[in-house]
Every structure is written in C-alpha cells, then in structure tokens.
Motif scaffolding. Structure first.
Motif, PDB file in Angstrom:
ATOM      1  N   GLN A 154      47.872  61.512   1.674  1.00 41.30           N
ATOM      2  CA  GLN A 154      48.169  60.398   0.774  1.00 41.30           C
ATOM      3  C   GLN A 154      49.227  59.484   1.395  1.00 41.30           C
ATOM      4  O   GLN A 154      50.251  59.960   1.873  1.00 41.30           O
ATOM      5  CB  GLN A 154      48.714  60.950  -0.547  1.00 41.30           C
ATOM      6  N   SER A 174      40.364  56.858   4.821  1.00 41.94           N
ATOM      7  CA  SER A 174      39.727  56.495   3.566  1.00 41.94           C
ATOM      8  C   SER A 174      39.892  57.550   2.473  1.00 41.94           C
ATOM      9  O   SER A 174      40.470  57.288   1.423  1.00 41.94           O
ATOM     10  CB  SER A 174      38.250  56.218   3.826  1.00 41.94           C
ATOM     11  N   GLN A 185      41.938  66.770  -0.660  1.00 39.19           N
ATOM     12  CA  GLN A 185      43.339  67.095  -0.386  1.00 39.19           C
ATOM     13  C   GLN A 185      43.672  66.846   1.090  1.00 39.19           C
ATOM     14  O   GLN A 185      43.141  65.905   1.676  1.00 39.19           O
ATOM     15  CB  GLN A 185      43.637  68.521  -0.845  1.00 39.19           C
TER      16      GLN A 185
HETATM   17  C1  4AZ Z   1      44.631  59.791  -0.152  1.00 39.03           C
HETATM   18  O1  4AZ Z   1      44.721  60.245  -1.275  1.00 39.03           O
HETATM   19  C2  4AZ Z   1      44.040  60.635   0.911  1.00 39.03           C
HETATM   20  N1  4AZ Z   1      42.883  64.306   4.051  1.00 39.03           N
HETATM   21  C3  4AZ Z   1      43.872  60.116   2.179  1.00 39.03           C
HETATM   22  C4  4AZ Z   1      43.345  60.899   3.163  1.00 39.03           C
HETATM   23  C5  4AZ Z   1      42.952  62.192   2.894  1.00 39.03           C
HETATM   24  C6  4AZ Z   1      43.116  62.714   1.647  1.00 39.03           C
HETATM   25  C7  4AZ Z   1      43.675  61.945   0.650  1.00 39.03           C
HETATM   26  C8  4AZ Z   1      42.378  63.003   4.013  1.00 39.03           C
HETATM   27  O2  4AZ Z   1      45.015  58.656   0.132  1.00 39.03           O
END
Ligand code: 4AZ
Length: 418
Positions: free
Chosen positions: A365, A388, A392
């Motif tokens: 995130q 993208s 998790q």
């Molecule tokens: C997100 O919530 C997010 N593991 C971005 C990338 C990933 C998981 C969540 C990839 O922005």
C-alpha cells in the motif's frame, strides 16, 4: 651422553633486535614502493570524456530508430558501441578505455548519426586535450576497418567535461548513476535507495501527504495508476515531489491535469493507468530525469529480474515510509500467476505479475502508481509495469500485480505525446 651443540648467539648480526629492526625496515621500504606504484598506476589518474557524431553512411534512417525502446535502435547502438570498444581494446589505449555509449540516434539526410560519448582514464600528467590526438587516430583506423557499418571518414571528436557528460546523459531517458558517469561496474545494494538511484520516481501527494507513486516519462508528464484518484480527483489537491525523501523533497511541482483511462474498471482493476500533467516542466538533473518507455512490441520475459520502488508500507496495514525503498523481484508469467493456487484467472490482458513466489519482496500500500523497471543490455532502464493491486503484500503465491506498460504504449502516446 649426547649433548646438543650450543647455539652461540654472540654474533652481533643475529642479535634479535638487529634482526627485528632490519626486517621492519625492509618491509617498510617494500610497502612504500608498492604504495607509490599503486598510487601512480591507479590513483594518479583522471577520467577524460569525448564526444563524437558518428555518421553511418550505409544505414537508412527510419522511424524505428527514433526511440531507444525498439529492437532496431538497440541493435544498431550495440553494434556501434562494440565496434568502438573493440577498436580501443585492440589498441595501445586498451587499458585506458573505459566505455563508449550511444546517447542518441538521429537522422541526417538519409543516413543515421550516432551521438557517442566515450570515457578514458589517463594519468594526471596527460591532459584530455593532449590525448585527443591518440583517441582520434584509433577511431580513424577503425573507420577503415569497421566491418559492415560504413562510417563517414571525417568523423571527429571533441573533448567534453564530466559535467557535459552528465548533462548529455540526463537529457536521454533511463540513465541511472552508473551510466551517467560511464562507470565500468553496475551496483544496486540494500533496500533503501540513495539520491539519484531511481531518478524517475515521483511521489504524488494529496494536500502534502504521500498518496501514490508516479513515474516521470518526460519533463511534463507523470504516469501513475488510475485507482489513485478514486477519492481525490481534483488536480488542485495534488502535487508531485521528486527526490528520495518525501520529508525534504528536492523539488515540488503542482499538478495541472489528470487523465484517467476511459475504461478503468475498479472491480477488475482493468486499465489501471493515468497520466498526470505537471503545472510546469521540470529541469532534468542527475537526480531527476525520465525513464525509457518500451516499444509496444517489446515482449516481457518470464523470470527476468525487475525492480520495484516506492514509499509504500513495509507490512500490509502499516504506515508509508519517508525514505524511498527498492526491491528486486522477478516477472512471473500470466499463466503461472493465474493458477488456482495464485490469482485463479483474475490476471487479465494488460496486467503483469512480478514478485517472488516465496513472498519476501513485494510492492505494498502506497507503492501504487509507482514503477516496475528493467535494465536493457545497454544499461538503459525501461518502465515495464505500474504498481496496481495484489492480495495483501508479500504473501506466498500472491505476487504484486502491475499494469503492463507495453499494452498501453499507444494510449500513453495519445494522452501525452511521449
Ligand atoms: C495497495 O493497496 C496495494 N502486493 C498495492 C500493491 C499490492 C497490494 C496492495 C501488491 O495499494
């Protein structure tokens, strides 16, 4: 009865102190000589840079040669670079020559001119200007003997400074610090990035707080993910910052416009791409410049190495960080990523998986919208993915999912002109 003969120590030459002092002195002198040799052979040297416009008479210019992402551009540049490299490796400057790099191919009449920079290491006693004659002579010799590339015989060279070289390379796309200095080795270490390591990385911020990553693709345009704008879609709320620290950025620029892909679909994450136009053009520097874009036809190679960077959280549900982080991952084929133990068919065309199937390294995130990049054979860095989504972060069999840049190459050109 046997007695061992007495060892007499009354000779003054064998006095332990004399032996000690003599050995010490000899070792000291040898060390000094070795030190001086190393100093004069290795450290009493300086880098000298030259620039040349190499005109290739027998290659006709075509549009494919205007972008470093095409196969044509790569093959021709490689041929020119290895021709120059071989010429110097076979000359008496073989230990002086470091590297030759084609910065740009351009059209002149019907033929192609390659902008080439070359690096040498000369002794401090020789200045670059005095060595120029030797370099020029070897290049001339190469021209008479250049295999199937026909080079204009009036090709000349000019001496340029370190700063000139840096400026030339930061104007071109995809150069990281090792290429900017034309150094012989490449390095990526640790997980915390240094200033200038990922010069195209952007932090997109809402009211001054990091919200998403972004990627600088020209002095005016930043690519990112469409989902970054789901809660905040007004460009006036957004700023872009540059530099590895979001706490004390090197540069802050307002956002002028946000173009979200018309077919972005939140439920499936399809077409998760957006282009952000900056309020003013940034000036490219060593630490802030653009990444290269791949040609639409560029194929992605499963299990090849890639790097993802961002200020995203280090654990799922954690806080974003203020120092840019980098992670080494591998591309994963869509087939493998769609297996029932992984995403079970949710990876659609235009998406790309990358990670380590063991987990361990992954985007998270706050990394969203940021770059997934790969280095090509000429050490230029290309954008292959945009962070993208994913289940998790760092979960085994659940790698990061990226927007596949080649699938949107035409959309990018249409929206940004890049
Ligand atoms: C997100 O919530 C997010 N593991 C971005 C990338 C990933 C998981 C969540 C990839 O922005």
């Amino acid at each position: 009865m046997y007695r061992p003969p007495r060892v007499t120590s009354n000779s003054r030459f064998l006095n332990p102190w004399v032996v000690f002092v003599t050995v010490f002195a000899v070792v000291g002198i040898v060390a000094m000589i070795v030190g001086l040799l190393i100093h004069f052979l290795a450290f009493d040297q300086k880098s000298c840079f030259y620039h040349s416009n190499v005109q290739i008479m027998n290659v006709e210019y075509n549009d494919q040669l205007s972008s470093p992402g095409t196969q044509e551009y790569r093959i021709l540049s490689e041929r020119i670079e290895s021709m120059i490299t071989n010429a110097f490796r076979q000359s008496n400057l073989r230990n002086r020559f470091i590297r030759a790099h084609v910065v740009r191919l351009r059209q002149e009449g019907n033929s192609v001119v390659a902008d080439v920079v070359m690096k040498f290491r000369f002794s401090r006693r020789n200045n670059g200007e005095s060595m120029k004659g030797m370099v020029q002579a070897i290049l001339q010799q190469m021209l008479n003997n250049s295999g199937n590339l026909e080079i204009n015989p009036s090709t000349g060279i000019t001496t340029i400074t370190d700063q000139d070289t840096e400026n030339i390379l930061t104007q071109a796309c995809g150069a990281r610090p090792d290429l900017i200095t034309l150094s012989a080795e490449r390095v990526i270490g640790g997980t915390q990035a240094e200033e200038g390591d990922w010069p195209w990385q952007v932090s997109l911020q809402v009211n001054g707080a990091h919200h998403c990553g972004g990627i600088l693709i020209s002095n005016l345009w930043v690519l990112t993910a469409a989902h970054c704008f789901r809660s905040y879609s007004n460009p006036q709320q957004w700023t872009a910052t540059f530099g590895v620290s979001t706490r004390s950025p090197r540069l802050r620029v307002r956002v002028r416009t946000i173009s979200i892909h018309n077919n972005y679909t939140p439920a499936t994450h399809e077409n998760d791409i957006a282009a952000v136009q900056l309020e003013r053009a940034v000036t490219f520097t060593r630490d802030i410049h653009r990444v290269c874009l791949p040609a639409a036809t560029q194929s992605v190679t499963p299990s090849s190495t890639a790097y993802v960077t961002g200020w995203g959280s280090l654990t799922y549900g954690g806080n974003t960080v203020t120092q840019l982080q980098q992670g080494q991952v591998r591309l994963i084929s869509t087939n493998e990523c769609n297996a029932s133990a992984s995403y079970n068919g949710a990876i659609l065309p235009g998406m790309l998986c990358a990670g380590l199937l063991t987990g361990a390294v992954d985007a998270c995130q706050g990394d969203s919208g940021g770059p997934l990049v790969q280095e090509d054979s000429r050490r230029l860095w290309f954008l292959v993915g945009i962070v993208s989504w994913g289940y998790q972060c760092g979960v085994p069999n659940m790698p990061g999912v990226y927007t596949q840049v080649t699938a949107y190459r035409d959309w990018i050109r249409q929206e940004t002109g890049v």
